[in-house]
Each structure stands twice: as C-alpha cells, then as structure tokens.
Design a protein around this motif. Structure first.
Motif, short mmCIF file in Angstrom:
data_model
loop_
_atom_site.label_atom_id
_atom_site.label_comp_id
_atom_site.label_asym_id
_atom_site.label_seq_id
_atom_site.Cartn_x
_atom_site.Cartn_y
_atom_site.Cartn_z
N GLY A 259 0.80 -1.23 0.00
CA GLY A 259 0.00 0.00 0.00
C GLY A 259 0.83 1.27 0.00
O GLY A 259 0.41 2.28 0.53
N ASP A 260 2.02 1.22 -0.61
CA ASP A 260 2.86 2.42 -0.65
C ASP A 260 2.21 3.49 -1.52
O ASP A 260 1.64 3.19 -2.57
CB ASP A 260 4.23 2.07 -1.22
N PRO A 261 2.36 4.75 -1.12
CA PRO A 261 1.66 5.81 -1.85
C PRO A 261 2.49 6.52 -2.92
O PRO A 261 1.95 7.35 -3.64
CB PRO A 261 1.32 6.80 -0.73
N GLN A 262 3.78 6.23 -3.03
CA GLN A 262 4.61 7.01 -3.95
C GLN A 262 4.16 6.81 -5.40
O GLN A 262 3.85 5.70 -5.80
CB GLN A 262 6.09 6.58 -3.83
N PRO A 263 4.17 7.90 -6.18
CA PRO A 263 3.92 7.74 -7.62
C PRO A 263 5.00 6.87 -8.26
O PRO A 263 6.17 6.94 -7.87
CB PRO A 263 3.99 9.18 -8.16
N VAL A 264 4.60 6.06 -9.23
CA VAL A 264 5.50 5.09 -9.84
C VAL A 264 5.52 5.27 -11.35
O VAL A 264 4.49 5.52 -11.97
CB VAL A 264 5.02 3.65 -9.49
N ARG A 265 6.71 5.15 -11.93
CA ARG A 265 6.81 5.13 -13.39
C ARG A 265 7.85 4.06 -13.76
O ARG A 265 8.92 4.02 -13.17
CB ARG A 265 7.26 6.51 -13.87
N ILE A 266 7.49 3.21 -14.70
CA ILE A 266 8.45 2.20 -15.18
C ILE A 266 8.78 2.49 -16.64
O ILE A 266 7.88 2.59 -17.48
CB ILE A 266 7.89 0.77 -15.09
N TYR A 267 10.05 2.66 -16.91
CA TYR A 267 10.53 2.73 -18.28
C TYR A 267 11.04 1.34 -18.61
O TYR A 267 11.97 0.85 -17.96
CB TYR A 267 11.66 3.74 -18.42
#
Lengths: 374, 571
Positions: A259-267
């Motif tokens: 349930g972590d809230p950090q925004p995530v982006r995967i390249y």
C-alpha cells in the motif's frame, strides 16, 4: 554468469593471520575480517561468516562494488562493472580486491543485506515455464520451494534481491533476480531471456518445448544489495532494460501489496517490439499497476518497425526527456526529483545513471544493478 | 529535527535532545519533522473543534481522528514518513470540515465566527521537501529565543502529557469507550498550545488539568477492558512454548489480540503474548481461548532478540516497535497506529468503511495467519526448555476482592508496607535499579507492579506474605494502561484505613520512558500524591527550574541508590 561460488568454510587459512580489513555498511555496521595472502576481500568476508552481496565473483557484474581505502591489487575485471573514473575515485570490486596493506572498505548498502553464516539452499519444483514476449524468448519461470527448518514454507527476501539456480547435483549456477514478492506460498518467480547457447537457457527451452514434469532445481539465496530505499514519499521511477524488469517488477508488486503511496513510473526498454513482455502474461504486475494510486508504464523500443507508436529510443532517452520536463515544471524552484531504480545491461545502467545525474538528480537517489546475459 | 520527548533522548550534547539525523529511537529526521508538522495541523483542527463544541456542534469523529493521529507521534509507534505526509494532508481536510461546522454553528447561533490564525490557517505544502521547510518553523522549540527554556519545557510537558492522554483515549475508543468530556479536554489543550502560551502558572495548571482528564480516560479504558473481556483474575502464564505453529502479539491492544484469537480458532496456531500484552492472560474472555498459549520474551527493548528467535508470525499492535531486524522483517506486521517503513501494515477487514487507521471494524489478520501457517513454528525441543511461570491478573477486582484479608494483614503487622513499582522498561543500564530495589524489599511488604517495568523483576520468586494465606508478595496489576486500577486500589486502601493516599504505608517508585508515562505521572500529581521516586533519569524537557517546582510542590525525587531509597521508604 557461471562463477566459482564460494564454499563456506572450505580451505580456511588461520583466522588470526592476514591483513585486517574493516568493512563498514552504509548504516554504520562494522565487520572486521582478515584477508589471507592471495585472498580477495569477498572471500575473506565469507570465510569470517559474512556473505556480502555479490553475483558473478569474477569482476564482471559490479554487484560487489565498494569504496576501498588502502593499497591493494585489483584483479581482472570488466570496465563496465568498474569504470576507470570510478576506479580513480577509490571504487573497487571486492571479488577481485587483494589487499597489500590494511584496508577500510565502505559498503554501499545497509548491514541487513549481509548474510551471516552461509547462504541458504532449498530444493524447488518447477511449477510453470511460460513465454511472455511475442518472440517467445522472454520466459517466466515459477518455482515452488520445498519447506525447510528455518523458513518453513515461507519465501522471504527483499524485492530487488536475486537467487542462484542450479540443477540438483550439478555445479553450474545462474543468477536471476526474483520477480515476485516475499510470500508464504513457497513461490519464487524468475524472468529469463533465453540466450543462444546459454546453459540454463537451453534447459528452459527444452522445458518450454517438451514439458517439465517433475523437474527440480536448487535455489541458493536470496542475495544482493539492490532494493527499495524507504526514505520518504518521493516518486519512484524504475528504468528496466529487458529482463532487468524482474527486480523492478518485484519492487512495484511489493509497493502495491504494502500500500505504498509514492507515484511510480516504469521505463521498460527493448530492442524491438517482439521482445516486449506482454503484461497480460504477467497478471500480478498488471494488477499492481491497477492498484497503485499513481502508476505509469513507458515502453521504449530502440529499433521499432513501422507499427510502433510509442516511445522510440532507449529508456535513458525517455528518462532524459521526462526529467527535463520535471525541471521545467518546477519554474526554477526546487525540483521534487524521483528516486531512480535502474536494472539492465551495463550500457543502459550507465546511460540512465549519467542522464539522471546530469539532469540534477542527486547521485544518492540513483540505485542500480547491472545484469549480464547468461 | 529536534525531539526530547522520551527518556532515551540524546543527552550527549549541551542542548539535551535528539537533533542530528536520527533519534535514539531510530526515527529519521524526515519523520521527526513531519510528526511536528502533523501536531501543528492537529492544533488547527482543535482550534475550530473547541469553538464548535462550545456552540453545541462538537465533531466527535474529528476529535477521534486527533486521538489516533497524535498516537502515531508517540515514541516507538510510527516511523513511516509516507504515512505522516498522508496524515498531514488528511488532518488539513479534517480541520477544514471542522471549520465549516463551526462557522455553520456560529451562523445558526447568531454569533460571528472567530477568524483564527496560526495552525487554524496553516496550509501544508504538497511535496515532502516543502513540508519539511514548514516543519522547521513549528517544532517544539519554536520561539525559544523569545520565551525561554522554562516556557518551552512547560509547553513540552503539556504536549507530551496530552500525547499520553490521546494514546490512552484511543485505546479506550477502540473498545467503544468515548466521552465528549475527553474530546473537549483534548481540543481545549491543543487550542491552548496553539496560542503559544507563555504564562507559567497557566501552563502548570494545564498540565495538572490534563492529569485529571487522564484519570477519566484511564477509567474509560478500564471500563473498556473489563467490560469487553471480563475482570482480570489471578492466572499463571507459561513462558515455555508448545510445539506447533505460532503467532506472537506485542503492544497493548487487547482488541487486536482478541481478534487474532478468534480468527485463529481451530486453525492449530498457538497465540503468544509479548511485552505489555502479558496481562491479557488474566482476562476471562481471553484466557478462555485454549490456544492462548503463553508469554514469549521480555519487555519491548528485548524485541529484536525475542522476535528473531520466534519461529512464527509477529504482530505489533501499538507502541513500542523498534527497528525490525532482517531476521524477522518479512514476518512482522504492524496494525493500528504503528508503522515501520518496509514492514507490512494490516488494516481493517475488507469492505470496512472505517477511515485508515481508525477502528470501527476489527482488523483482518489473514495475512499474519497465513505467515504463521507457513513458518516452522516451535519444535518439541523448544517445548522441552525450562522457564518460569508468571502470575498476572491482580487488577483492582482481584486485589479489592481480597481487601478484607489485606487490611487485616496490615492491622496484624503481617504487611508493613506497599510499593508500587511500575511504568516503562527501557534499555538504559540504570534500569537495573528496579531489579535491585524490588528484590531487596523485605518479606513483610507487598510489591504491586504495572507496565513493562515488571520485566525487570517478575521472574524473581517473591513468594507469599508470611502469615497471610496465599497472598503473593508480587501483584501484577496489569499494563501501564491499567494505571486506573492501581489508583483505585490505593484509594480503596486509604478508604479502609480512613486516611489519605499520601498517609498510607505506600511508596511509588516509577520508571518512565515515553509519553503515556508522562500522562500517568500528571494524573498522580493532580491527585495530590507526593514523594514519588522517578527514574531512571528525569525528563530532558524539564529545566532545572521546573524540576525545582516539582520537587517543591510534589516532593518528586529522582531514584538514587536502591538500598538507600528502600531504607528511606521504610523509615
């Protein structure tokens, strides 16, 4: 990635002899070992009961990268694993560091990544072997680990860590990052890119074509220092090249489960579209994307054919563009730089890390692991 | 960061307090600063809350949120920076709701709504780095150059006492025991702090007022515990495990323990208590579960060793968590206000409408149960170990049930003195004082204890009072949460002897560590109880001048040499 794996306790020189080496982790934990003549620091630490993160143990992968003060000889190594400028700044690879005087070693990870004693081994049943890319060469392997006295049925590891896989009774091992999350179902999941002529690739190809009934492997680990840094709410951007996706997928799945809230982006970078893993065939990762509050996937194809309308170039190219946009959006004020996690071929890791630091991302927010074809 | 709220605060620098990188507890700078910011925004909630309540429009849900949110800032409760960013944002939303309620109530009453400033008007930034810049302006030492150290120390005394009140009130609330009077008092105290008070007598009086409020809170908590789980009764507790799968439950939360017992019923999993949950074994409705198997380990500061050895799942339900070690990081779970970065937090059952972290639904422990089923559990060899049996359950019900015997024993001279030795345990070497003190008490005395300080001596065989049939010399009253029970015992004894508590042959020798203990101490002072011995060190936030006031007005003395202190008590 074959390697003469350490045999704990074998051929032990006198523990009181040799040159003293003080190893200090990022969080200040100190380990004192002695290095016998001709012995590398990694082996000396293992002999003293401290298994440090490492992988190939032949200077190729960079997993045992550290900063060393004191005179020493450096054995054969890959310049990709230890670039010359890093070497000039005091960095070394502990698997091929041979002291000639007492050493002070700064380890770039916390003390909890040091295994005390020997690395655990468990027998595992092969549960599934599935191709997950259109070209059929990226394979997901699911294993069921047999319970043991220490862990029971649990599979405990930090997302980002790897295991070594061998066949029962055989010496050859290959290292693969775990792609799933610590669990109590006894499951381990790997992502493997089949390599022409590769030992384990050949076995997997056989299992893919002919079936894997009753197939077993031996899983050694977990090991490795790569992992999430729990340091606040900064966005987390993940940069993957090929099956460098595996440890990053594990981190993303863990973030979802925790349930972590950090925004995530995967390249996610590949050479051509047919190499691109199909998320429908990695349902747990797809589900993690759906449940995280702010997650985006940026597939990058380096050499696309005409049908590709996504990002053309490497993940480092995409990263450069997005970091520039992030800086511009701050209007000259402080930039909320993301934490970067990079895993893939050395060239990609170097390019992405350099891109990030050049853009202004603090170097201590860039975490990486190199993976080599095996 | 600057933090001096607990006993283990850094005393190595001229300015006492943790102020570099990490607190002694392991709290990092970011988390510490965000906790300060959260407290600031909660003051804003209460600025409006107290005014709305005065107009008959109290927002109990908001006050309940304040209890929970303040609890997360206690020592060794929550170390997760991301959680505090969420809570700061959530608190600002709650404040805006309460403000709207206040303005509507003012309009309905035909009065002009006050335009408030300070925390009431504070707008938290959106990014962590920007929040941290804001936090630098609102820490506990803000304004010290102007108001001086004594005022800062007194504000800290009020704030930390209030934190303890909120924590206990949250424990009571999860068991359904709330009181608008308590909500009002909490809001009023936070509003008081929001005014940056400088009047020393007013600050002292507010501290004692919080002590009085805390007595009511402890009464609510006592009612919650005994009303839900029955009146504790003397019970022997095994410390040697049974073979088989296991879950260890630590912290204070009886409701979570009950939920785990219920959810593990008939699954072949034994449930063990740790630390402050030891007294749970005395409650009839908890000990009725046959798989409540015993107690494992010692006080909270032993957890890294205890948990690493425990071969099953571990659940931490409230304070006091310390950094989970790699050996058990994958199998420890937090719940309620507790958190540690990278450790699984498990919340209410799926589909619950309860806000995150609050408590209208029981927690779903399926994940921890699954872990317990997968992990090895205890072996036959583990079960063959030797260990003491501990006896718990001497709450006010049991002690006052034997009041006639006790009173007669005093009159007959079989009992010459009572000691209440309790509070928090901790890692400081000086805490062996409590071992030395209690084990030296003469056989014609009774030692009552509560809190985890008991682990310093509860494995010692104190025996029974000579000449009094079966009355143990060591009476475990319960958790620190059961302070009300101990106070009621003292008050009842005073009643039986027709005297004041201060006139009883009773000495209070207390051990403090964190803010719950600060609240209990304020309660004792508010009740007029004098000559308390307090250790192992006095709070760093009390300046020499403030210590002087406490010594002068209440006779508080720091613990010293155990033998000399014991002789003084018995003189």
């Amino acid at each position: 990635m074959t390697s003469p794996i350490l045999t704990d306790g074998a051929s032990c020189p006198d523990a009181s002899s040799g040159l003293p080496v003080v190893l200090t982790t990022r969080d200040g934990i100190r380990f004192d070992v002695r290095c016998a003549p001709g012995e590398d620091v990694l082996s000396a630490a293992a002999r003293a009961g401290y298994v440090l993160p490492s992988m190939c143990q032949k200077g190729s992968c960079g997993a045992c990268y550290a900063t060393v003060e004191g005179a020493h000889e450096l054995g054969e190594h890959s310049p990709q694993a230890l670039p010359e400028k890093d070497r000039a700044a005091g960095a070394s690879l502990l698997c091929c560091t041979y002291p000639t005087e007492p050493l002070q070693v700064s380890l770039p990870f916390d003390g909890n990544r040091v295994i005390h004693g020997s690395v655990p081994e468990r027998r595992a049943q092969v549960l599934a072997v599935d191709a997950v890319s259109p070209d059929g060469l990226t394979v997901r392997v699911r294993l069921a680990l047999e319970p043991d006295e220490v862990s029971g049925a649990a599979v405990e590891f930090e997302s980002g860590q790897f295991v070594e896989v061998s066949l029962p009774g055989q010496e050859l091992r290959r290292a693969y990052s775990l792609a799933n999350v610590a669990n109590w179902d006894g499951e381990a999941e790997l992502l493997v890119r089949l390599q022409p002529g590769g030992w384990f690739s050949g076995i997997l190809a056989g299992w893919l074509s002919d079936g894997f009934e009753d197939a077993q492997v031996v899983v050694r680990g977990p090991m490795g220092a790569f992992g999430l840094h729990e340091n606040g709410v900064r966005p987390r951007w993940f940069v993957a090249g090929g099956t460098g996706l595996a440890p990053l997928a594990s981190m993303v799945r863990r973030m979802s489960e925790w349930g972590d809230p950090q925004p995530v982006r995967i390249y996610l970078g590949v050479n051509a579209q047919p190499e691109l893993p199909d998320l429908d065939l990695l349902p747990e990762l797809a589900e993690a994307f759906d449940t995280l509050p702010d997650a985006a996937l940026v597939p990058c194809v380096w050499h696309p054919d005409g049908a590709w309308d996504g990002m053309v170039g490497t993940p480092a190219d995409a990263l450069e563009k997005d970091l520039a946009e992030l800086a511009a959006a701050s209007g000259g004020g402080p930039v909320d730089w993301p934490d970067l996690y990079v895993c893939g071929p050395p060239a990609l890791v170097d390019a992405a890390s350099r891109t990030a630091v050049d853009a202004g991302v603090p170097a201590d927010q860039v975490h990486s692991e190199r993976c080599l074809p095996s | 960061m600057f933090c001096f709220q607990c006993e283990q605060t850094d005393r190595s620098l001229p300015l006492l307090g943790c102020q570099v990188d990490h607190g002694t507890c392991g709290k990092d700078e970011t988390t510490a600063d965000l906790q300060d910011l959260l407290v600031h925004v909660l003051k804003g909630v209460c600025q409006y809350g107290t005014r709305a309540r005065a107009l008959g429009a109290g927002d109990d849900a908001a006050a309940d949120f304040v209890l929970y949110a303040v609890f997360t800032t206690l020592t060794n409760v929550n170390f997760t920076a991301t959680r505090f960013v969420q809570l700061v944002t959530e608190a600002a939303k709650v404040r805006d709701r309460v403000r709207a309620g206040y303005e509507a109530a003012a309009a309905a009453a035909g009065v002009e709504a006050e335009q408030l400033d300070g925390p009431a008007a504070f707008v938290p930034e959106r990014t962590t780095d920007a929040m941290l810049l804001q936090a630098a302006e609102v820490g506990v030492r803000a304004g010290v150059e102007t108001v001086g150290e004594d005022v800062v120390g007194l504000r800290a005394l009020v704030l930390y006492g209030l934190k303890g009140v909120c924590a206990y009130a949250h424990h009571a609330a999860v068991l359904g025991q709330t009181d608008p009077v308590v909500f009002a008092a909490v809001e009023s105290a936070m509003d008081f702090l929001a005014s940056d008070p400088t009047d020393v007598p007013a600050l002292l009086e507010r501290s004692l007022e919080l002590g009085r409020v805390n007595l009511r809170v402890m009464e609510l908590l006592d009612a919650g515990n005994t009303g839900t789980f029955g009146t504790p009764e003397p019970t022997a507790v095994a410390t040697v495990p049974r073979p088989g799968k296991a879950i260890l439950v630590s912290g204070h939360d009886l409701r979570d323990l009950a939920a785990i017992l219920e959810q593990t019923k008939d699954l072949g999993i034994d449930v063990y208590t740790h630390g402050e949950l030891l007294p749970a074994h005395g409650y009839p409705l908890l000990k009725a579960y046959p798989h409540l198997a015993g107690n494992y380990g010692g006080a909270w500061q032993d957890q890294q060793t205890d948990f690493a050895r425990f071969p099953g799942a571990i659940v931490m339900t409230s304070n006091c968590i310390i950094e989970p070690q790699p050996a058990y990081r994958s199998r420890i779970f937090t719940t309620g206000p507790v958190g540690w970065p990278g450790v699984r937090h498990i919340g209410p059952v799926a589909g619950s409408s309860a806000p995150v972290g609050q408590h209208s639904e029981p927690t779903d422990f399926r994940l921890a149960i699954k872990a317990a089923q997968a992990l090895p559990g205890f072996t036959e060899a583990d079960a063959a170990a030797q260990g003491p049996t501990l006896t718990v359950g001497f709450g006010r019900g049991a002690v006052l049930g034997a009041a006639d015997t006790v009173v007669q024993a005093v009159k007959d001279g079989a009992i010459k003195h009572f000691f209440l030795v309790g509070g928090c345990d901790g890692a400081a070497p000086g805490r062996n004082y409590y071992t030395d003190f209690t084990t030296a008490t003469p056989s014609d005395t009774v030692v009552m204890t509560l809190g985890c300080a008991k682990f310093r001596f509860n494995d010692h065989d104190f025996g029974t009072v000579p000449g009094v049939d079966g009355l143990p010399r060591l009476l475990d009253v319960g958790q620190c949460n059961d302070s009300y029970s101990a106070i009621q015992v003292a008050v009842a004894l005073a009643g039986a002897f027709g005297c004041e508590v201060n006139d009883l042959p009773l000495s209070l020798v207390l051990s403090w560590f964190e803010q719950k203990a600060a609240a209990v101490l304020l309660t004792l002072l508010a009740l007029g109880i004098r000559d308390i011995k307090l250790g192992p060190t006095l709070p760093a936030f009390l300046t020499p001048a403030l210590v002087g006031v406490l010594v002068e007005q209440f006779g508080i003395a720091p613990v010293g040499d155990p033998a000399a202190d014991l002789a003084e008590c018995l003189a």
